[in-house]
Design a protein around this motif. Structure first.
Motif, PDB file in Angstrom:
ATOM      1  N   HIS A  54       0.829  -1.201   0.000  1.00  0.00           N
ATOM      2  CA  HIS A  54       0.000   0.000   0.000  1.00  0.00           C
ATOM      3  C   HIS A  54       0.868   1.259   0.000  1.00  0.00           C
ATOM      4  CE1 HIS A  54      -2.714  -3.138   1.406  1.00  0.00           C
ATOM      5  NE2 HIS A  54      -3.723  -2.351   1.090  1.00  0.00           N
ATOM      6  N   SER A  55       0.287   2.338  -0.462  1.00  0.00           N
ATOM      7  CA  SER A  55       1.047   3.583  -0.587  1.00  0.00           C
ATOM      8  C   SER A  55       1.236   4.296   0.755  1.00  0.00           C
ATOM      9  CB  SER A  55       0.342   4.532  -1.567  1.00  0.00           C
ATOM     10  OG  SER A  55      -0.950   4.873  -1.077  1.00  0.00           O
ATOM     11  N   ASP A  56       0.354   4.020   1.725  1.00  0.00           N
ATOM     12  CA  ASP A  56       0.514   4.645   3.034  1.00  0.00           C
ATOM     13  C   ASP A  56      -0.074   3.732   4.106  1.00  0.00           C
ATOM     14  OD1 ASP A  56      -2.354   5.519   3.745  1.00  0.00           O
ATOM     15  OD2 ASP A  56      -2.072   6.439   1.777  1.00  0.00           O
ATOM     16  N   GLU A  57       0.331   3.968   5.332  1.00  0.00           N
ATOM     17  CA  GLU A  57      -0.032   3.085   6.439  1.00  0.00           C
ATOM     18  C   GLU A  57      -1.533   3.114   6.737  1.00  0.00           C
ATOM     19  OE1 GLU A  57       0.597   0.092   8.968  1.00  0.00           O
ATOM     20  OE2 GLU A  57       2.077   0.994   7.616  1.00  0.00           O
ATOM     21  N   MET A  58      -2.143   4.284   6.625  1.00  0.00           N
ATOM     22  CA  MET A  58      -3.573   4.390   6.913  1.00  0.00           C
ATOM     23  C   MET A  58      -4.390   3.574   5.919  1.00  0.00           C
ATOM     24  SD  MET A  58      -4.116   8.403   8.009  1.00  0.00           S
ATOM     25  CE  MET A  58      -5.882   8.142   8.129  1.00  0.00           C
ATOM     26  N   LEU A  59      -4.003   3.652   4.647  1.00  0.00           N
ATOM     27  CA  LEU A  59      -4.691   2.874   3.618  1.00  0.00           C
ATOM     28  C   LEU A  59      -4.496   1.379   3.860  1.00  0.00           C
ATOM     29  CD1 LEU A  59      -6.323   3.273   0.969  1.00  0.00           C
ATOM     30  CD2 LEU A  59      -4.173   3.029  -0.259  1.00  0.00           C
ATOM     31  N   HIS A  60      -3.291   1.008   4.214  1.00  0.00           N
ATOM     32  CA  HIS A  60      -2.995  -0.390   4.506  1.00  0.00           C
ATOM     33  C   HIS A  60      -3.864  -0.898   5.665  1.00  0.00           C
ATOM     34  CE1 HIS A  60      -0.714  -4.069   5.234  1.00  0.00           C
ATOM     35  NE2 HIS A  60      -0.646  -3.720   6.507  1.00  0.00           N
ATOM     36  N   THR A  61      -3.940  -0.126   6.733  1.00  0.00           N
ATOM     37  CA  THR A  61      -4.724  -0.517   7.900  1.00  0.00           C
ATOM     38  C   THR A  61      -6.200  -0.681   7.547  1.00  0.00           C
ATOM     39  OG1 THR A  61      -3.188   0.617   9.384  1.00  0.00           O
ATOM     40  CG2 THR A  61      -5.392   0.161  10.239  1.00  0.00           C
TER      41      THR A  61
ATOM     42  N   LYS B 143      -3.178   4.822  -8.585  1.00  0.00           N
ATOM     43  CA  LYS B 143      -2.399   3.585  -8.627  1.00  0.00           C
ATOM     44  C   LYS B 143      -2.801   2.620  -7.519  1.00  0.00           C
ATOM     45  CE  LYS B 143       1.700   5.152 -11.108  1.00  0.00           C
ATOM     46  NZ  LYS B 143       1.341   4.361 -12.293  1.00  0.00           N
ATOM     47  N   ASN B 144      -3.507   3.119  -6.510  1.00  0.00           N
ATOM     48  CA  ASN B 144      -3.995   2.242  -5.457  1.00  0.00           C
ATOM     49  C   ASN B 144      -5.258   1.482  -5.855  1.00  0.00           C
ATOM     50  OD1 ASN B 144      -2.049   2.692  -3.346  1.00  0.00           O
ATOM     51  ND2 ASN B 144      -2.916   4.732  -3.097  1.00  0.00           N
ATOM     52  N   SER B 145      -5.781   1.747  -7.057  1.00  0.00           N
ATOM     53  CA  SER B 145      -6.973   1.036  -7.520  1.00  0.00           C
ATOM     54  C   SER B 145      -6.746  -0.469  -7.572  1.00  0.00           C
ATOM     55  CB  SER B 145      -7.392   1.541  -8.903  1.00  0.00           C
ATOM     56  OG  SER B 145      -7.776   2.893  -8.849  1.00  0.00           O
ATOM     57  N   VAL B 146      -5.492  -0.883  -7.747  1.00  0.00           N
ATOM     58  CA  VAL B 146      -5.177  -2.306  -7.782  1.00  0.00           C
ATOM     59  C   VAL B 146      -5.537  -2.977  -6.456  1.00  0.00           C
ATOM     60  CG1 VAL B 146      -2.791  -2.080  -6.967  1.00  0.00           C
ATOM     61  CG2 VAL B 146      -3.403  -3.959  -8.490  1.00  0.00           C
ATOM     62  N   GLN B 147      -5.617  -2.193  -5.380  1.00  0.00           N
ATOM     63  CA  GLN B 147      -5.995  -2.766  -4.093  1.00  0.00           C
ATOM     64  C   GLN B 147      -7.464  -3.198  -4.071  1.00  0.00           C
ATOM     65  OE1 GLN B 147      -3.692  -3.543  -2.128  1.00  0.00           O
ATOM     66  NE2 GLN B 147      -2.015  -2.246  -2.858  1.00  0.00           N
ATOM     67  N   ASP B 148      -8.263  -2.640  -4.963  1.00  0.00           N
ATOM     68  CA  ASP B 148      -9.640  -3.124  -5.090  1.00  0.00           C
ATOM     69  C   ASP B 148      -9.656  -4.569  -5.585  1.00  0.00           C
ATOM     70  OD1 ASP B 148     -10.788  -0.836  -4.142  1.00  0.00           O
ATOM     71  OD2 ASP B 148     -11.511  -0.109  -6.079  1.00  0.00           O
ATOM     72  N   LEU B 149      -8.756  -4.896  -6.510  1.00  0.00           N
ATOM     73  CA  LEU B 149      -8.634  -6.287  -6.960  1.00  0.00           C
ATOM     74  C   LEU B 149      -8.262  -7.193  -5.789  1.00  0.00           C
ATOM     75  CD1 LEU B 149      -6.679  -6.110 -10.356  1.00  0.00           C
ATOM     76  CD2 LEU B 149      -9.116  -6.484 -10.026  1.00  0.00           C
ATOM     77  N   MET B 150      -7.332  -6.711  -4.977  1.00  0.00           N
ATOM     78  CA  MET B 150      -6.910  -7.485  -3.812  1.00  0.00           C
ATOM     79  C   MET B 150      -8.100  -7.760  -2.895  1.00  0.00           C
ATOM     80  SD  MET B 150      -6.180  -7.138  -0.327  1.00  0.00           S
ATOM     81  CE  MET B 150      -5.863  -5.383  -0.076  1.00  0.00           C
ATOM     82  N   LEU B 151      -8.907  -6.737  -2.647  1.00  0.00           N
ATOM     83  CA  LEU B 151     -10.065  -6.907  -1.770  1.00  0.00           C
ATOM     84  C   LEU B 151     -11.081  -7.866  -2.384  1.00  0.00           C
ATOM     85  CD1 LEU B 151     -10.557  -3.209  -0.589  1.00  0.00           C
ATOM     86  CD2 LEU B 151      -9.700  -5.118   0.775  1.00  0.00           C
ATOM     87  N   MET B 152     -11.364  -7.735  -3.667  1.00  0.00           N
ATOM     88  CA  MET B 152     -12.288  -8.660  -4.329  1.00  0.00           C
ATOM     89  C   MET B 152     -11.842 -10.104  -4.177  1.00  0.00           C
ATOM     90  SD  MET B 152     -13.096  -6.830  -7.980  1.00  0.00           S
ATOM     91  CE  MET B 152     -13.488  -5.101  -8.110  1.00  0.00           C
ATOM     92  N   SER B 153     -10.535 -10.295  -4.219  1.00  0.00           N
ATOM     93  CA  SER B 153      -9.992 -11.655  -4.183  1.00  0.00           C
ATOM     94  C   SER B 153     -10.164 -12.330  -2.822  1.00  0.00           C
ATOM     95  CB  SER B 153      -8.509 -11.655  -4.582  1.00  0.00           C
ATOM     96  OG  SER B 153      -7.695 -11.130  -3.548  1.00  0.00           O
TER      97      SER B 153
END
Length: 296
Positions: free
Chosen positions: A131-138, A225-235
């Motif tokens: 993730h690009s930042d800790e808050m987003l990661h959390t 560029k963090n949109s790829v994290q939506d794929l991660m969540l879907m998975s």
């Protein structure tokens, strides 16, 4: 991602294959309804070879003889791409693709049958970036934990450029409201307490349509560029409801859960003929639902 999946399949067959990334040049993308950036490199384990301008030109520039032959064949009523060095995907699946040699191959290659047999390998290659930042990661990791421990279903709704008239003619009226309502009801019948995670670029529409937070969560914070994290969540969801969009297909494909259930639109495009027996062969293990909400 699907082009890279075909690239991997060809590599596994011992083919000398390279990617042409010129489509992502700024000069090309500025004229697109939905401009794209090359994001494959965001994934940790992805490796590839990019072709050079000279290698690309060797396929794309025709000789005088090739031009003459192509013109002659078309006069005889025999269809051939104007450049015989180019193979263009013209239908959902081409069985002959993997027997080609010395060709420039172009297409979307969305069909599961192209690379379904190497999906385990692809899942390992598509390791999601940090993730690009800790808050987003959390925030995302808290959601992953919730998804893994409830009856979670991702719902991807593609609007945006799909609503533009040129695209709507080809891609519209496929993932309809009837489709989404029926797909969600499919999961509700199995598990009445199903929680739906809504992924879309049209957040205003989502908030109006899916306003009950006890039933729906609108995931609207992974942008750029963090949109790829939506794929991660879907998975990480137990179920996936896909639009006629490769973005949602890959959210479902990268889902490692043994208990997952995936629903996709029966059609991908309005100008692409479909038949039930062929579609079930092309998309093994996927539930196919038409625009009226009927399972095919």
């Amino acid at each position: 991602m699907q082009q890279y999946a075909v690239y991997c399949k060809l590599k596994n067959m011992g083919k000398d294959v390279k990617l042409d990334l010129s489509w992502f040049d700024a000069s090309t993308q500025k004229n697109m309804l939905a401009p794209r950036e090359f994001e494959l490199g965001l994934f940790k384990n992805v490796t590839f070879e990019e072709c050079t301008q000279a290698e690309r030109d060797a396929f794309l520039k025709r000789t005088v003889l090739q031009k003459a032959v192509g013109t002659g064949l078309r006069k005889l009523g025999i269809w051939q791409h104007e450049n015989p060095n180019i193979f263009v995907e013209t239908k959902m699946y081409h069985d002959e693709l993997f027997s080609l040699d010395d060709k420039y191959i172009t297409g979307y290659f969305a069909c599961q049958k192209y690379y379904g047999d190497i999906m385990d390998e692809l899942i390992d290659k598509y390791e999601f970036p940090a993730h690009s930042d800790e808050m987003l990661h959390t925030r995302n990791m808290a959601l992953v934990d919730k998804m893994e421990n409830e009856n979670s279903v991702s719902v991807h709704i593609r609007r945006g450029d799909y609503l533009d008239p040129p695209n709507f003619t080809i891609l519209g009226n496929i993932a309809t409201e009837e489709y989404y309502d029926s797909a969600m009801n499919y999961f509700r019948v199995k598990e009445p307490n199903t929680h739906f995670y809504i992924f879309t670029s049209d957040h205003e529409y989502a908030r109006e349509k899916f306003s009950d937070p006890s039933v729906y969560t609108i995931v609207d914070w992974n942008t750029g560029k963090n949109s790829v994290q939506d794929l991660m969540l879907m998975s990480h969801c137990k179920g996936n409801i896909c639009a006629n969009s490769t973005f949602s297909f890959w959210g479902a494909r990268l889902n490692k859960r043994a208990d997952k259930t995936v629903i996709r639109t029966y059609k991908m495009r309005n100008n692409q003929p479909v038949q039930p027996d062929i579609m079930h062969d092309y998309w093994k293990g996927w539930i196919l639902m038409d625009e009226k909400g009927s399972i095919i």
